[in-house]
Design an enzyme around this catalytic site. Structure first.
Site, PDB file in Angstrom:
ATOM      1  N   LYS A   1       0.840  -1.200   0.000  1.00 27.25           N
ATOM      2  CA  LYS A   1       0.000   0.000   0.000  1.00 27.25           C
ATOM      3  C   LYS A   1       0.874   1.248   0.000  1.00 27.25           C
ATOM      4  CE  LYS A   1      -0.271   0.293   5.040  1.00 27.25           C
ATOM      5  NZ  LYS A   1      -1.139   0.430   6.229  1.00 27.25           N
TER       6      LYS A   1
ATOM      7  N   HIS B   1      -5.873  -6.259  13.518  1.00 25.99           N
ATOM      8  CA  HIS B   1      -4.588  -5.553  13.488  1.00 25.99           C
ATOM      9  C   HIS B   1      -4.178  -5.156  14.901  1.00 25.99           C
ATOM     10  CE1 HIS B   1      -1.525  -3.599  11.026  1.00 25.99           C
ATOM     11  NE2 HIS B   1      -1.579  -2.536  11.827  1.00 25.99           N
TER      12      HIS B   1
ATOM     13  N   ARG C   1       1.213 -10.592   7.898  1.00 21.13           N
ATOM     14  CA  ARG C   1       1.268  -9.466   6.969  1.00 21.13           C
ATOM     15  C   ARG C   1       2.533  -8.653   7.260  1.00 21.13           C
ATOM     16  NH1 ARG C   1      -3.676  -9.062   9.469  1.00 21.13           N
ATOM     17  NH2 ARG C   1      -3.005  -7.091  10.433  1.00 21.13           N
TER      18      ARG C   1
ATOM     19  N   ASP D   1      12.344  22.927  -3.232  1.00 20.23           N
ATOM     20  CA  ASP D   1      13.106  22.188  -4.231  1.00 20.23           C
ATOM     21  C   ASP D   1      14.529  21.875  -3.801  1.00 20.23           C
ATOM     22  OD1 ASP D   1      10.931  22.907  -6.133  1.00 20.23           O
ATOM     23  OD2 ASP D   1      11.830  24.895  -5.968  1.00 20.23           O
TER      24      ASP D   1
END
Length: 372
Positions: free
Chosen positions: A36, A163, A219, A312
């Protein structure tokens, strides 16, 4: 060929070795690699392919859009997704052989109403995280609804899962409590006439430290990418960070003592010094909170980031070290050559390593090395 000025180099051999090491932690359980959030910033499709090549049994994603993108990329293996708001395109998911998750009776009803054929659904129980999943009476209602739908041939229940909230603290009492609630939920499902299918509770830290909860599948998420779920965790499983973030100096120049650097002039040179301009900023996911705190590897040594991180670019203080435009700068990596790690950047940024890698984007070019 000139190297990119902002590059994430992903070591697929290290990734495969991490998955193998994690599989050895739970040798009797299937393995789901979680990809994910663009595989935690590593690139979802390439990492999914590498996971399949390494022998992972399942892939896991949060959203239907992620699942469908994997199918569009050619992935045909077992795939589970688990997070959807009302109105999600369950029809497309079912047609693409994606297994979906029902966390409430309303969600199960929506899946059944939308599915063009019998969907394969896993049920999520809330065992104490108080996030997604059915809790208490709602779990009992979800089990009853799923049992009725399965008896009518409208759904195939293929698994039950939950979970952990505190598995990165192995001694936390919540872990025992959640495991007990999960076992009771499995028993309730069985008593309703539903074969539980795949039972899975473990995330990365529980895979590493809690064998009693391995059940039918584990998982693995952040650990697959070689990052500790928590810096304080200790375990014997060898894991190597997969991603190295680097750039090239866009400018090198001398500045005099007293010169101030970057927006807000929050850093002042105490002596004449050489500074280098690194062409990555918060547009690439470099946290502003790392300003005046993080370090990079440049000119053969770790040197400080000085002044405020810009959109940047940011500036590093090279001191009297020799450097030229175009020289490599490593922001973080495995740490084998003295460079900072993602954990170091997390500390400098006041966050967790998950966020450091997951937020990477913008103009960063990903380069993949090794692998099958």
């Amino acid at each position: 060929m000139t190297a990119p000025q902002a590059e994430a180099v992903i070591d697929l051999d290290a990734f495969g070795a991490n998955l193998e090491a994690l599989a050895a932690c739970a040798p009797s359980s299937a393995q789901m690699t979680v990809v994910k959030a663009d595989a935690y910033g590593h690139g979802m499709v390439p990492m999914a392919r590498a996971a399949r090549a390494a022998g992972t049994d399942w892939l896991g994603v949060a959203t239907l859009a992620e699942a469908l993108a994997l199918r569009e990329s050619g992935d045909t293996g077992d795939l589970l997704c688990w997070l959807a708001a009302p109105g999600a395109d369950y029809a497309a998911a079912v047609e693409a052989d994606v297994e979906v998750t029902a966390s409430s009776t309303d969600q199960l009803a929506e899946i059944l109403a939308a599915a063009p054929r019998r969907p394969r659904v896993q049920l999520k129980v809330d065992t104490g995280l108080s996030r997604n999943g059915a809790l208490g009476r709602e779990w009992t209602a979800l089990v009853a609804a799923a049992a009725a739908a399965q008896a009518a041939g409208r759904v195939e229940v293929t698994g039950i899962w939950s979970h952990f909230a505190c598995a990165d603290e192995p001694a936390h009492p919540a872990n025992d409590a959640q495991e007990a609630v999960f076992v009771a939920a499995v028993d309730e499902l069985t008593a309703a006439g539903i074969e539980p299918g795949l039972r899975h509770l473990c995330n990365s830290p529980a895979t590493l430290t809690r064998p009693s909860a391995h059940f039918d599948m584990v998982r693995v998420g952040i650990a697959a990418y070689g990052i500790r779920p928590d810096p304080g965790m200790t375990y014997e499983t060898p894991l190597t960070p997969v991603l190295t973030l680097r750039g090239r100096l866009a400018q090198v120049k001398r500045i005099p003592a007293g010169a101030k650097v970057s927006y807000g002039q929050t850093w002042t040179a105490e002596r004449d010094t050489t500074v280098g301009l690194v062409p990555l900023g918060y547009g690439e996911g470099i946290a502003v909170s790392a300003s005046n705190r993080a370090e990079v590897l440049a000119a053969g040594a770790r040197v400080p980031l000085v002044g405020r991180v810009c959109m940047d670019q940011f500036v590093v203080d090279l001191g009297e070290r020799s450097a030229r435009r175009g020289d490599a700068v490593v922001l973080f990596g495995p740490g084998h050559d003295g460079e900072p790690t993602a954990e170091d950047w997390a500390t400098a940024s006041g966050t967790i390593a998950y966020e450091v890698v997951t937020r990477l984007g913008g103009r960063i070019v990903r380069t993949y090395e090794g692998g099958a």
